[in-house]
Design an enzyme around this catalytic site. Sequence first.
Site, PDB file in Angstrom:
ATOM      1  N   HIS A  54       0.842  -1.208   0.000  1.00  0.00           N
ATOM      2  CA  HIS A  54       0.000   0.000   0.000  1.00  0.00           C
ATOM      3  C   HIS A  54       0.873   1.253   0.000  1.00  0.00           C
ATOM      4  CE1 HIS A  54      -3.148  -2.661   2.148  1.00  0.00           C
ATOM      5  NE2 HIS A  54      -3.662  -2.370   0.972  1.00  0.00           N
ATOM      6  N   ARG A  68      -1.677  -6.253  -8.027  1.00  0.00           N
ATOM      7  CA  ARG A  68      -0.494  -7.037  -7.703  1.00  0.00           C
ATOM      8  C   ARG A  68      -0.191  -8.103  -8.739  1.00  0.00           C
ATOM      9  NH1 ARG A  68      -2.502  -9.177  -2.202  1.00  0.00           N
ATOM     10  NH2 ARG A  68      -4.398  -8.961  -3.398  1.00  0.00           N
ATOM     11  N   SER A  94      -2.727  -8.169   3.417  1.00  0.00           N
ATOM     12  CA  SER A  94      -2.990  -7.878   4.829  1.00  0.00           C
ATOM     13  C   SER A  94      -3.297  -9.166   5.594  1.00  0.00           C
ATOM     14  CB  SER A  94      -4.157  -6.897   4.950  1.00  0.00           C
ATOM     15  OG  SER A  94      -3.835  -5.701   4.292  1.00  0.00           O
ATOM     16  N   LYS A 140     -16.150  -7.398   3.330  1.00  0.00           N
ATOM     17  CA  LYS A 140     -15.162  -8.235   4.023  1.00  0.00           C
ATOM     18  C   LYS A 140     -15.559  -8.399   5.478  1.00  0.00           C
ATOM     19  CE  LYS A 140     -10.854  -7.690   1.571  1.00  0.00           C
ATOM     20  NZ  LYS A 140      -9.503  -7.123   1.593  1.00  0.00           N
TER      21      LYS A 140
HETATM   22  N1  COA Z   1      -2.530  -2.217  -3.233  1.00  0.00           N
HETATM   23  C1  COA Z   1      -3.707  -2.619  -2.744  1.00  0.00           C
HETATM   24  N2  COA Z   1      -3.889  -3.751  -2.060  1.00  0.00           N
HETATM   25  C2  COA Z   1      -2.839  -4.491  -1.839  1.00  0.00           C
HETATM   26  C3  COA Z   1      -1.587  -4.129  -2.306  1.00  0.00           C
HETATM   27  C4  COA Z   1      -1.433  -2.963  -3.033  1.00  0.00           C
HETATM   28  N3  COA Z   1      -0.258  -2.584  -3.537  1.00  0.00           N
HETATM   29  N4  COA Z   1      -0.734  -5.044  -1.963  1.00  0.00           N
HETATM   30  C5  COA Z   1      -1.420  -5.908  -1.308  1.00  0.00           C
HETATM   31  N5  COA Z   1      -2.711  -5.608  -1.219  1.00  0.00           N
HETATM   32  C6  COA Z   1      -3.753  -6.428  -0.578  1.00  0.00           C
HETATM   33  C7  COA Z   1      -4.407  -5.846   0.622  1.00  0.00           C
HETATM   34  O1  COA Z   1      -3.587  -6.011   1.740  1.00  0.00           O
HETATM   35  C8  COA Z   1      -5.675  -6.663   0.707  1.00  0.00           C
HETATM   36  O2  COA Z   1      -5.392  -7.907   1.276  1.00  0.00           O
HETATM   37  P1  COA Z   1      -6.490  -8.774   2.080  1.00  0.00           P
HETATM   38  O3  COA Z   1      -7.520  -9.188   1.064  1.00  0.00           O
HETATM   39  O4  COA Z   1      -5.708  -9.894   2.614  1.00  0.00           O
HETATM   40  O5  COA Z   1      -7.085  -7.887   3.140  1.00  0.00           O
HETATM   41  C9  COA Z   1      -6.034  -6.868  -0.763  1.00  0.00           C
HETATM   42  O6  COA Z   1      -4.827  -6.676  -1.472  1.00  0.00           O
HETATM   43  C10 COA Z   1      -6.996  -5.863  -1.313  1.00  0.00           C
HETATM   44  O7  COA Z   1      -7.780  -5.302  -0.314  1.00  0.00           O
HETATM   45  P2  COA Z   1      -8.374  -3.846  -0.375  1.00  0.00           P
HETATM   46  O8  COA Z   1      -7.403  -2.876  -0.959  1.00  0.00           O
HETATM   47  O9  COA Z   1      -8.900  -3.532   0.939  1.00  0.00           O
HETATM   48  O10 COA Z   1      -9.479  -4.005  -1.485  1.00  0.00           O
HETATM   49  P3  COA Z   1     -10.858  -4.741  -1.497  1.00  0.00           P
HETATM   50  O11 COA Z   1     -10.881  -5.578  -2.689  1.00  0.00           O
HETATM   51  O12 COA Z   1     -11.175  -5.368  -0.208  1.00  0.00           O
HETATM   52  O13 COA Z   1     -11.839  -3.500  -1.795  1.00  0.00           O
HETATM   53  C11 COA Z   1     -12.772  -1.317  -1.361  1.00  0.00           C
HETATM   54  C12 COA Z   1     -12.058  -2.573  -0.840  1.00  0.00           C
HETATM   55  C13 COA Z   1     -12.823  -0.438  -0.160  1.00  0.00           C
HETATM   56  C14 COA Z   1     -12.009  -0.617  -2.446  1.00  0.00           C
HETATM   57  C15 COA Z   1     -14.163  -1.642  -1.948  1.00  0.00           C
HETATM   58  O14 COA Z   1     -14.767  -2.662  -1.216  1.00  0.00           O
HETATM   59  C16 COA Z   1     -15.072  -0.407  -1.901  1.00  0.00           C
HETATM   60  O15 COA Z   1     -14.940   0.490  -2.706  1.00  0.00           O
HETATM   61  N6  COA Z   1     -16.018  -0.390  -0.931  1.00  0.00           N
HETATM   62  C17 COA Z   1     -16.963   0.695  -0.743  1.00  0.00           C
HETATM   63  C18 COA Z   1     -18.374   0.249  -1.157  1.00  0.00           C
HETATM   64  C19 COA Z   1     -18.531   0.327  -2.631  1.00  0.00           C
HETATM   65  O16 COA Z   1     -18.490   1.396  -3.235  1.00  0.00           O
HETATM   66  N7  COA Z   1     -18.729  -0.850  -3.235  1.00  0.00           N
HETATM   67  C20 COA Z   1     -18.900  -0.958  -4.661  1.00  0.00           C
HETATM   68  C21 COA Z   1     -17.573  -1.069  -5.342  1.00  0.00           C
HETATM   69  S1  COA Z   1     -17.852  -1.399  -7.040  1.00  0.00           S
END
Ligand code: COA
Length: 160
Positions: A17, A91, A128, A41
């Site tokens: 991140h 990634r 994460s 999640k």
């Molecule tokens: N960048 C991002 N994530 C990384 C990363 C990087 N360089 N390197 C590793 N990761 C990992 C994270 O640690 C995370 O791991 P985990 O699954 O073990 O927790 C995973 O990649 C991605 O998680 P995250 O970035 O939290 O994304 P997500 O797929 O869970 O999506 C939101 C989260 C917040 C973007 C999305 O759910 C959202 O927009 N929610 C709001 C509600 C909404 O509008 N929903 C409709 C969306 S179309």
Amino acid sequence: MKKAIFPGTFDPPTKGHFDIIKRAAKLVDKLYIAIAVNTAKKGSCFSTEEKQEMLQKITKKMKNVEVIHFSGLIVDLAQKLSADCIIRGVRAFSDAEHEFSMALANRALSKIETLFLVSDEKLSHISSTLIREIAYFGGSLEEFVPKPIEQMIRKHLKRK
Ligand code: COA
């Protein structure tokens, strides 16, 4: 002035991140790191306050970065902040399907664009979930999270 939002669950924030934050902050005038509070999640390990403190610690020298949190749709937050785009890190190809469907849904909802930054290959194995597991079993986190975050994770685990 170009504004972008980097949303995520950040449970906890990782070096992956942080790499995306540093690179995105160079591309825009203002970068909001937006911690999603209510997502599909299940059960967050760290509280929103802890995540906010972790992200503030690692970005305190970055003048155009602000850490916020939100619940609800990311497109509504983008509209409220007048953001021009959403930033996401990709990634591996395995991330692409999920990321593309979110980007398409967000564009259908509000016409907002999503910019993808390809993660540093040295950090592309990090997640994460993996970090929480290593921390739980007492492994070293040096490779995976910035130092101030490692200290906060250790503190969090001691309290449990
Ligand atoms: N960048 C991002 N994530 C990384 C990363 C990087 N360089 N390197 C590793 N990761 C990992 C994270 O640690 C995370 O791991 P985990 O699954 O073990 O927790 C995973 O990649 C991605 O998680 P995250 O970035 O939290 O994304 P997500 O797929 O869970 O999506 C939101 C989260 C917040 C973007 C999305 O759910 C959202 O927009 N929610 C709001 C509600 C909404 O509008 N929903 C409709 C969306 S179309």
